[in-house]
Structure formats: C-alpha cells, structure tokens
Design an enzyme around this catalytic site. Structure first.
Site, PDB file in Angstrom:
ATOM      1  N   ALA A  65      39.655  37.143  42.487  1.00 20.36           N
ATOM      2  CA  ALA A  65      40.819  37.806  41.875  1.00 20.36           C
ATOM      3  C   ALA A  65      41.212  38.868  42.761  1.00 20.36           C
ATOM      4  O   ALA A  65      40.154  39.496  43.517  1.00 20.36           O
ATOM      5  CB  ALA A  65      40.428  38.331  40.387  1.00 20.36           C
ATOM      6  N   GLY A 109      36.776  34.333  41.347  1.00 17.60           N
ATOM      7  CA  GLY A 109      37.685  33.562  40.636  1.00 17.60           C
ATOM      8  C   GLY A 109      38.256  32.403  41.442  1.00 17.60           C
ATOM      9  O   GLY A 109      38.736  31.385  41.039  1.00 17.60           O
ATOM     10  N   GLU A 112      35.768  29.978  40.785  1.00 18.22           N
ATOM     11  CA  GLU A 112      36.082  29.206  39.348  1.00 18.22           C
ATOM     12  C   GLU A 112      37.167  28.360  39.462  1.00 18.22           C
ATOM     13  O   GLU A 112      37.111  27.425  38.462  1.00 18.22           O
ATOM     14  CB  GLU A 112      36.265  30.700  38.403  1.00 18.22           C
ATOM     15  CG  GLU A 112      34.936  31.555  38.290  1.00 18.22           C
ATOM     16  CD  GLU A 112      35.327  32.699  37.588  1.00 18.22           C
ATOM     17  OE1 GLU A 112      35.903  33.570  38.174  1.00 18.22           O
ATOM     18  OE2 GLU A 112      34.787  32.961  36.481  1.00 18.22           O
ATOM     19  N   GLU A 132      30.924  38.954  41.595  1.00 17.29           N
ATOM     20  CA  GLU A 132      31.490  39.964  40.873  1.00 17.29           C
ATOM     21  C   GLU A 132      30.690  40.943  40.372  1.00 17.29           C
ATOM     22  O   GLU A 132      30.959  42.190  40.319  1.00 17.29           O
ATOM     23  CB  GLU A 132      32.172  39.346  39.247  1.00 17.29           C
ATOM     24  CG  GLU A 132      33.150  38.333  39.575  1.00 17.29           C
ATOM     25  CD  GLU A 132      32.678  36.782  39.926  1.00 17.29           C
ATOM     26  OE1 GLU A 132      31.851  36.616  40.336  1.00 17.29           O
ATOM     27  OE2 GLU A 132      33.850  36.328  39.540  1.00 17.29           O
TER      28      GLU A 132
HETATM   29  N1  CO8 Z   1      41.342  40.843  46.347  1.00 13.49           N
HETATM   30  C1  CO8 Z   1      42.454  41.539  46.937  1.00 13.49           C
HETATM   31  N2  CO8 Z   1      42.228  41.485  48.455  1.00 13.49           N
HETATM   32  C2  CO8 Z   1      41.264  40.903  49.212  1.00 13.49           C
HETATM   33  C3  CO8 Z   1      40.193  40.068  48.482  1.00 13.49           C
HETATM   34  C4  CO8 Z   1      40.374  40.179  47.007  1.00 13.49           C
HETATM   35  N3  CO8 Z   1      39.290  39.336  46.389  1.00 13.49           N
HETATM   36  N4  CO8 Z   1      39.612  39.524  49.234  1.00 13.49           N
HETATM   37  C5  CO8 Z   1      39.975  39.833  50.731  1.00 13.49           C
HETATM   38  N5  CO8 Z   1      41.235  40.646  50.386  1.00 13.49           N
HETATM   39  C6  CO8 Z   1      41.986  41.207  51.567  1.00 13.49           C
HETATM   40  C7  CO8 Z   1      41.244  42.443  52.076  1.00 13.49           C
HETATM   41  O1  CO8 Z   1      41.513  43.451  51.409  1.00 13.49           O
HETATM   42  C8  CO8 Z   1      41.916  42.477  53.411  1.00 13.49           C
HETATM   43  O2  CO8 Z   1      43.093  42.839  53.581  1.00 13.49           O
HETATM   44  P1  CO8 Z   1      43.495  44.111  54.557  1.00 13.49           P
HETATM   45  O3  CO8 Z   1      43.659  43.529  55.845  1.00 13.49           O
HETATM   46  O4  CO8 Z   1      44.868  44.779  53.874  1.00 13.49           O
HETATM   47  O5  CO8 Z   1      42.528  44.913  54.498  1.00 13.49           O
HETATM   48  C9  CO8 Z   1      42.278  40.789  53.941  1.00 13.49           C
HETATM   49  O6  CO8 Z   1      42.052  40.317  52.348  1.00 13.49           O
HETATM   50  C10 CO8 Z   1      41.238  40.223  54.627  1.00 13.49           C
HETATM   51  O7  CO8 Z   1      39.780  40.591  54.010  1.00 13.49           O
HETATM   52  P2  CO8 Z   1      38.510  41.367  54.887  1.00 13.49           P
HETATM   53  O8  CO8 Z   1      39.165  41.954  55.984  1.00 13.49           O
HETATM   54  O9  CO8 Z   1      37.603  41.690  54.022  1.00 13.49           O
HETATM   55  O10 CO8 Z   1      38.107  39.832  55.638  1.00 13.49           O
HETATM   56  P3  CO8 Z   1      36.432  39.383  56.080  1.00 13.49           P
HETATM   57  O11 CO8 Z   1      36.735  38.212  56.890  1.00 13.49           O
HETATM   58  O12 CO8 Z   1      36.100  40.634  56.819  1.00 13.49           O
HETATM   59  O13 CO8 Z   1      35.698  39.345  54.690  1.00 13.49           O
HETATM   60  C11 CO8 Z   1      35.403  38.366  52.490  1.00 13.49           C
HETATM   61  C12 CO8 Z   1      35.933  38.178  53.882  1.00 13.49           C
HETATM   62  C13 CO8 Z   1      33.932  38.446  52.684  1.00 13.49           C
HETATM   63  C14 CO8 Z   1      36.022  37.217  51.541  1.00 13.49           C
HETATM   64  C15 CO8 Z   1      35.792  39.771  51.708  1.00 13.49           C
HETATM   65  O14 CO8 Z   1      37.228  39.977  52.158  1.00 13.49           O
HETATM   66  C16 CO8 Z   1      35.283  39.948  50.446  1.00 13.49           C
HETATM   67  O15 CO8 Z   1      34.247  40.191  50.273  1.00 13.49           O
HETATM   68  N6  CO8 Z   1      36.372  39.907  49.662  1.00 13.49           N
HETATM   69  C17 CO8 Z   1      36.071  40.036  48.185  1.00 13.49           C
HETATM   70  C18 CO8 Z   1      35.380  39.046  47.594  1.00 13.49           C
HETATM   71  C19 CO8 Z   1      34.944  39.053  46.025  1.00 13.49           C
HETATM   72  O16 CO8 Z   1      34.521  40.369  45.686  1.00 13.49           O
HETATM   73  N7  CO8 Z   1      35.611  38.347  45.258  1.00 13.49           N
HETATM   74  C20 CO8 Z   1      35.532  38.381  43.648  1.00 13.49           C
HETATM   75  C21 CO8 Z   1      36.709  39.283  43.199  1.00 13.49           C
HETATM   76  S1  CO8 Z   1      36.163  39.538  41.429  1.00 13.49           S
HETATM   77  C22 CO8 Z   1      36.651  38.181  40.581  1.00 13.49           C
HETATM   78  O17 CO8 Z   1      37.077  37.097  41.326  1.00 13.49           O
HETATM   79  C23 CO8 Z   1      36.548  38.081  39.186  1.00 13.49           C
HETATM   80  C24 CO8 Z   1      37.171  37.025  38.719  1.00 13.49           C
HETATM   81  C25 CO8 Z   1      37.609  36.978  37.232  1.00 13.49           C
HETATM   82  C26 CO8 Z   1      38.631  36.169  36.538  1.00 13.49           C
HETATM   83  C27 CO8 Z   1      40.012  37.035  36.974  1.00 13.49           C
HETATM   84  C28 CO8 Z   1      41.041  35.895  37.052  1.00 13.49           C
HETATM   85  C29 CO8 Z   1      41.661  35.779  38.491  1.00 13.49           C
END
Ligand code: CO8
Length: 258
Positions: A65, A109, A112, A132
């Site tokens: 998400a 998400g 999921e 999460e």
């Molecule tokens: N949300 C928003 N932006 C994101 C997300 C995210 N989940 N994941 C990555 N991005 C963005 C980063 O902020 C970054 O943007 P910017 O360049 O502007 O800073 C860009 O994508 C590239 O990401 P990274 O620089 O972090 O790339 P890396 O290769 O270093 O890392 C990862 C990749 C490991 C995937 C890392 O980005 C990460 O950990 N992302 C978050 C993963 C996460 O925590 N996901 C779970 C989110 S919570 C969730 O999904 C709950 C679902 C509940 C239901 C809701 C319905 C949808």
C-alpha cells in the site's frame, strides 16, 4: 478506458493488466486500487476476455500500500468509508481466471494482491513479504488469511511477525506460487498459460474456479458434493460432448462455450 496508474491490453482473449506507478514501485494508492477494480470488473464483463493476467514491472509487482497516502488516514475515515472494501473484493468476485505474474517485490498489499489471484507465476527475482509489522500495522487486504491458507500457520506467522521477505524458491517450496521461471521468460510463460486457459471450454474453467474456491469456504463433504453437482451439470453442455468426441476421434476439441 484511459487509466493513470495501470495499463490494460486485450489481445486474443487475454486481458493483460499492468500496474504502472514506476516511481513508487507500483505502491497501491487509492487511484490505482480504484482503477484496478474497474479494469478487472470490465474484463470480467467483456465477452471477448477469457483469462486475465495481472503483472507489475521487472523491479516490483507492487511494494505494498502507498505508505505516504496511508500515513494521512485516520481511523474514523478508514472505518466509515470502509477503506479499500470494494477494491479488496474486485478480484475475488471476478469469475474469470486471473493469473498473477510476479517479478521483483510483492510486499504487503502487493503480496496480498498476488494472493487474490487464482495462481501466481513467479520470476526467479520475486520477493514476497508481509512487512506491515514494521509500520506498526497488520495486513489489510487478506494477507493474514490467504498466506496462512497458502503456506501454513508456522511460515505465515514467521512472515507476518518478523516482516522478512521470502524469495521465489522458498515461495515455490511453500506452495505460495505455482511455478518459478527465469525473469526474462515471465510474461511469455504467464501469457502462454492464459492462452491455454482461454482455449478451454469457458463453462468448465468457470466451474473449476468455483469448485476450488469453495474448498476455502466450506466443509470437505459440502465441497465434494458441490464439485460432483458441477460435474453432473457439465454433461448438459455441448462442450462436454465435443471434448469427449474430440478425444475419441484423436483431434483438437473445438469448444463453443455451449
Ligand atoms: N509506498 C509508497 N512509496 C513506496 C513504497 C510504498 N509501499 N515502496 C516504495 N516506495 C517508493 C519509495 O519511497 C521510493 O520513492 P522515492 O524515490 O521518491 O523516495 C521509490 O518507491 C523506490 O523505493 P526505494 O528507494 O525504497 O527502493 P529500494 O530498492 O531501496 O527498496 C523496498 C525497495 C525494499 C521495496 C522498499 O521500497 C520498501 O521497503 N518499501 C516499502 C515496503 C512496505 O513496507 N510495504 C508494505 C506497505 S503496508 C501495506 O501494504 C499494508 C496493506 C494493507 C491494505 C491496504 C490496501 C492497499
């Protein structure tokens, strides 16, 4: 229809839906989830479409998400509007087979979303996770339920409680994905599986999906009875007559969905 965050292509009875927010690793924001629900509903209603493939980019199926958007939510707003309630059910309500083709990250998400599909074909670069817990929340699109059914309690607890990622090999070993293929071959393999499904009798593919899905919702005896009734019912179709005649005559069946 023109979408901002997804790309839809329909080719030869297969609808390919590609998540397309490259700057955010296809993070699922409100617009994307709404567009995806609309596109899946549209493909389900489109008589030409017989199978759907859902995919992302080489780097990410979806990294979860959209945390930025989510960080501004309040409980009252989320609960009152039933945040993502409609979007969460769009794929499970779709009667046509949906294949997830996953390369790179499928997290939160995103994982999921992949699990909502009927089966997952993974590239060898795929990484699945439910991180999460690191954000102080739990999964909200069915992850605690579907991952547990897919890989069992111990591994599901491990994934949800530690937030660790699972690579493609572990995902295949655990039964989360149906097959792993080299990343370069992912789309070829997924589209070829979809094409194969599209060539079957649609009455039979809908029946398979309904029967397998029922196994998660009911008792074994009820599920087996439901399957047997579907089996009986298919003898009323012309496709059953054609399928069996083609086998006996050693030729390809020409299914007509009748
Ligand atoms: N949300 C928003 N932006 C994101 C997300 C995210 N989940 N994941 C990555 N991005 C963005 C980063 O902020 C970054 O943007 P910017 O360049 O502007 O800073 C860009 O994508 C590239 O990401 P990274 O620089 O972090 O790339 P890396 O290769 O270093 O890392 C990862 C990749 C490991 C995937 C890392 O980005 C990460 O950990 N992302 C978050 C993963 C996460 O925590 N996901 C779970 C989110 S919570 C969730 O999904 C709950 C679902 C509940 C239901 C809701 C319905 C949808």
């Amino acid at each position: 229809m023109a979408y901002k965050t997804i790309v839809v292509e329909i080719d030869d009875h297969v609808a390919l839906i590609r998540l397309n927010r490259p700057d955010a690793l296809n993070a699922l924001n409100n617009t994307l989830l709404t567009e995806l629900a609309d596109a899946v509903g549209e493909a389900d209603r489109n008589e030409k479409v017989r199978c759907i493939v859902l995919t992302g980019s080489e780097k990410a199926f979806a990294a979860g998400a959209d945390v930025k958007e989510m960080s501004e939510r309040t409980f009252v707003e989320a609960f009152t509007r039933d945040l993502f309630g409609r979007e969460a059910t769009a794929i499970e309500k779709c009667r046509k087979p949906v294949i997830a083709a996953v390369a790179g990250y499928a997290l939160g998400g995103g994982c999921e979303l992949a699990m909502m599909c009927d089966f997952i074909i993974a590239a060898d670069t795929a990484k699945f996770g439910q991180p999460e817990i690191n954000l102080g929340i739990v999964a909200g699109l069915g992850g605690t339920q579907r991952l547990t059914r897919a890989v069992g309690k111990s591994k599901a607890m491990d994934m949800h409680l530690t937030g660790r990622f699972m690579d493609a090999a572990e995902a295949e070993r655990s039964g989360l994905v149906s097959r792993v293929v080299p990343a370069k071959k992912l789309m070829e393999e997924a589209l070829s599986a979809a094409q194969k499904i599209a060539e079957k009798s649609q009455i039979a593919t809908l029946a398979v999906k309904e029967a397998v899905d029922r196994s998660f919702e009911t008792t074994l005896a009820e599920g087996i009875l439901h399957e047997r009734r579907l089996f009986h019912a298919l003898f009323a179709s012309e496709d059953q007559t054609e399928g069996m005649a083609a086998f006996l005559e050693k030729r390809e069946a020409q299914f007509r969905d009748r």
